[in-house]
Write a protein that holds these residues in place. Sequence first.
Motif, PDB file in Angstrom:
ATOM      1  N   GLY B 325      36.716  54.267  38.403  1.00 28.14           N
ATOM      2  CA  GLY B 325      35.291  54.586  38.490  1.00 28.14           C
ATOM      3  C   GLY B 325      34.560  53.530  39.263  1.00 28.14           C
ATOM      4  O   GLY B 325      35.146  52.531  39.697  1.00 28.14           O
ATOM      5  N   ALA B 326      33.273  53.758  39.411  1.00 27.11           N
ATOM      6  CA  ALA B 326      32.473  52.854  40.235  1.00 27.11           C
ATOM      7  C   ALA B 326      32.463  51.438  39.663  1.00 27.11           C
ATOM      8  O   ALA B 326      32.573  50.463  40.401  1.00 27.11           O
ATOM      9  N   PHE B 327      32.361  51.329  38.311  1.00 24.42           N
ATOM     10  CA  PHE B 327      32.273  49.997  37.713  1.00 24.42           C
ATOM     11  C   PHE B 327      33.562  49.205  37.936  1.00 24.42           C
ATOM     12  O   PHE B 327      33.528  48.024  38.278  1.00 24.42           O
ATOM     13  N   THR B 328      34.690  49.857  37.748  1.00 22.17           N
ATOM     14  CA  THR B 328      35.962  49.175  37.961  1.00 22.17           C
ATOM     15  C   THR B 328      36.075  48.697  39.400  1.00 22.17           C
ATOM     16  O   THR B 328      36.515  47.586  39.671  1.00 22.17           O
ATOM     17  N   GLU B 333      36.729  44.901  43.299  1.00 27.10           N
ATOM     18  CA  GLU B 333      36.583  44.699  44.735  1.00 27.10           C
ATOM     19  C   GLU B 333      35.413  43.793  45.067  1.00 27.10           C
ATOM     20  O   GLU B 333      35.444  43.051  46.046  1.00 27.10           O
ATOM     21  N   GLY B 334      34.339  43.879  44.275  1.00 28.80           N
ATOM     22  CA  GLY B 334      33.163  43.069  44.576  1.00 28.80           C
ATOM     23  C   GLY B 334      33.222  41.717  43.905  1.00 28.80           C
ATOM     24  O   GLY B 334      33.339  40.686  44.563  1.00 28.80           O
ATOM     25  N   ILE B 335      33.176  41.742  42.578  1.00 30.62           N
ATOM     26  CA  ILE B 335      32.973  40.483  41.853  1.00 30.62           C
ATOM     27  C   ILE B 335      34.204  39.582  41.880  1.00 30.62           C
ATOM     28  O   ILE B 335      34.118  38.414  42.253  1.00 30.62           O
ATOM     29  N   ILE B 336      35.365  40.116  41.528  1.00 32.04           N
ATOM     30  CA  ILE B 336      36.543  39.246  41.439  1.00 32.04           C
ATOM     31  C   ILE B 336      36.919  38.706  42.814  1.00 32.04           C
ATOM     32  O   ILE B 336      37.195  37.508  42.969  1.00 32.04           O
ATOM     33  N   SER B 337      36.878  39.538  43.834  1.00 33.79           N
ATOM     34  CA  SER B 337      37.212  39.045  45.171  1.00 33.79           C
ATOM     35  C   SER B 337      36.220  37.983  45.615  1.00 33.79           C
ATOM     36  O   SER B 337      36.596  36.956  46.173  1.00 33.79           O
ATOM     37  N   GLY B 338      34.957  38.235  45.375  1.00 33.66           N
ATOM     38  CA  GLY B 338      33.926  37.284  45.786  1.00 33.66           C
ATOM     39  C   GLY B 338      34.084  35.945  45.085  1.00 33.66           C
ATOM     40  O   GLY B 338      34.054  34.891  45.724  1.00 33.66           O
TER      41      GLY B 338
END
Lengths: 77, 699
Positions: B325-328, B333-338
């Motif tokens: 889903g969008a949250f996962t 992809e957004g938070i952990i990579s950043g």
Amino acid sequence: MSQTLNTLKRGERAIIIDVSSEEIPLKLLEMGCLPGNSVELVQVAPFADPMYLNINGSHLAIRKETAIHIIIEKEII
Amino acid sequence: MSKQINIALIGNPNTGKTSVFNALTGLNQKVGNYPGITVEKKEGICKLPRGVKAHIIDLPGTYSLNASSLDENVVIELLLNKNDKDFPDVAVVVSDVENLKRNLLLFTQIKDLEIPAILVINMADRMKYKGISLDIDFLEQELKTKIAVVSTRKKEGIDNLKHLISNYKDISTAPCLNASEIDKDYFDKLRKAFPNQLLYKLWLVITQDVNFGKTDRNEIEAIASFKTKSKSDLKRLQQKETIKRYQFINNTLKKGQTIDVSQAKDLRTKFDRILTHKVWGYLIFFLILLTIFQAIYDWSTVPMDFIDGVFANLSDWVKNTLPAGAFTNLLAEGIISGLGGIVIFIPQIAFLFLFIAILEESGYMSRVVFLMDRIMRRFGLSGKSIVPLISGTACAIPAIMATRNIESWKERLITILVTPFTTCSARLPVYLIIIALVIPEGRFLGLSYQALTLMLLYLLGFGTAVVSAYILNKILKIKSKTFFVVEMPNYKLPLFKNVALTVLEKTKSFVFGAGKIILAISIILWFLASYGPGEQFNNAENIVKTEFASQNLDQEELNQKIASHKLEHSFIGIAGHAIEPVIRPLGYDWKIGIAIVSSFAAREVFVGTLATIYSVGNDDEDTIKNRMAGEVNPILGGPLFNFASGISLLLFYAFAMQCMSTLAIVKKETNSWKWPILQLVIMTAIAYITALIAFQFLK
């Protein structure tokens, strides 16, 4: 005979006779650069500037342009 | 209700004041700022006997209460303002056993303010080497105080100090000498005009130029109008006062302190003979710098590879474990990579802070100041500019604050303006990843090419700083008196606890400070990259399927094509394409463009941004580096990150002013928008032009 501090050679000692209060910052006085105190030249950087001094037990470095305003009397060894 | 005691820790620089603070508070400390100014405020809590707690402020080091800088102002503002919530119940004055004479000057001034003051004689372990013995009872009696002889190195005397603090009410508040004798008439008049005020406090208010707390202002202004003497007369009086205080101190120490010179072991002279030598001194300094860069590079590889792997696994694990889903996707992809993009650089940044802390703690930094002054002056800088320029390799913000002890305004301004050219730790992530991509492995004289490239980049930053200083010195028409006084402290083996706490504190504030920005930007970028307007984005699947219908692609290849088509037509893709014409001549594609634009908030965002952009729609578990290596230049073909575009990027990041916090600090320290705007425009222009030239020549 009195001279200015910039004529002091490495390893030589002298007594401070007078400091021109117009030219010398208060901070330097507070670090012990006062008439009556002893001064020794520990080390000089290239071109004898700045000068690394032991004044009254405090180790500090000042520039030649400041040292010419400090009158000293060299100790005769 | 609280039984809390307020303590102010005061002392000359280089007396080990911070070691005493660390010994009293341990990990119970926090670093912040004084309201409205950028002076660092260190506070801590100390547990005293009988369950009493003490709140300790570690005030900036100062040689006297005659303030000549913002940091020193903080000290007298606090001591003169009884209504301040931090006003001390007791002042703990830290002195160094080898420099008692000089240290006691400040102590006698604090006694004149009638604040109970405890004298700490620190570095007691040095007494034996220096042949010093003290008559503590005599000194306590003459100085009207209690003395704690402490060795933070040997962990001795701290309990006694705590005991003295908890019994602070027994300490006399009487001054040790009568300073008003320097001009009886004047001080009598002053006393008559303000019978309810402390004489020495009045004197400080008259001679100092400081802001006081609101509550005291009115009465103080009334006093300030009592200026019956000219500035130079006042200065002469201050000089007289200093001589008077030294007379008292000299007499006291003549009886209270004996120094057996035959016992003294003088390591200082031996070290100084080599370390400040006309040839060896410079050579050793250069070797130390070389070692630091080699170490940062080589020692950090293992922990960095480990962290990179952990984040790649974590992202993968989140995707596989949490419901799709969008949250996962946002999380993986957004938070952990950043965040991975910043955490990975902790080892290197910590090493850098470690080396700087050791250079400062050992007393070596002052020798560098001494060695470099003459050379730096030729470029309009001061020997003291070397400290900001070296600590600028960690971060420009504390470096610019460290310019405060440069006495001449012109030398200070030039230092502030050129410091952002030095390679700060935020550039490090960008350099490291690009060097790893475009500079071949291999060694030259035992040093790896990659480490040498990094060293060159540091030298480039430093060289540019110096050359710009030279130009600024010619252009700027500012007349200011130059003074230069620098203390040459004794050499000390750095205390593990001090170094460790500094490294911990600095790394923490770097990671959390940068982490917040990166987290925010990563989330925004992820949204911008995951959604887009119009047919091209929303109908990507069909469009791609039709386009490649003839090519018989397997499902995986097709998915890749769809993902990249989507990214290209997402909000961020559209923005990236819009700026592409400007950056194409530098060898960058629109993705790098996005990373550059977002890193105007802070440079280290670059890697995080690329990590976020590349991981959107990418299901493989892979490291940032591998993803970047796989990128293909859409126009020229071949890898996007090749030698030419890599060098171009390195140069862009070396010169560009991409740090909002630095601009804010420059505004604060220079009190004008003119200088930060000038920095932004000129540095970015230099960056663009050099990157352009480099790419066009190398491609």
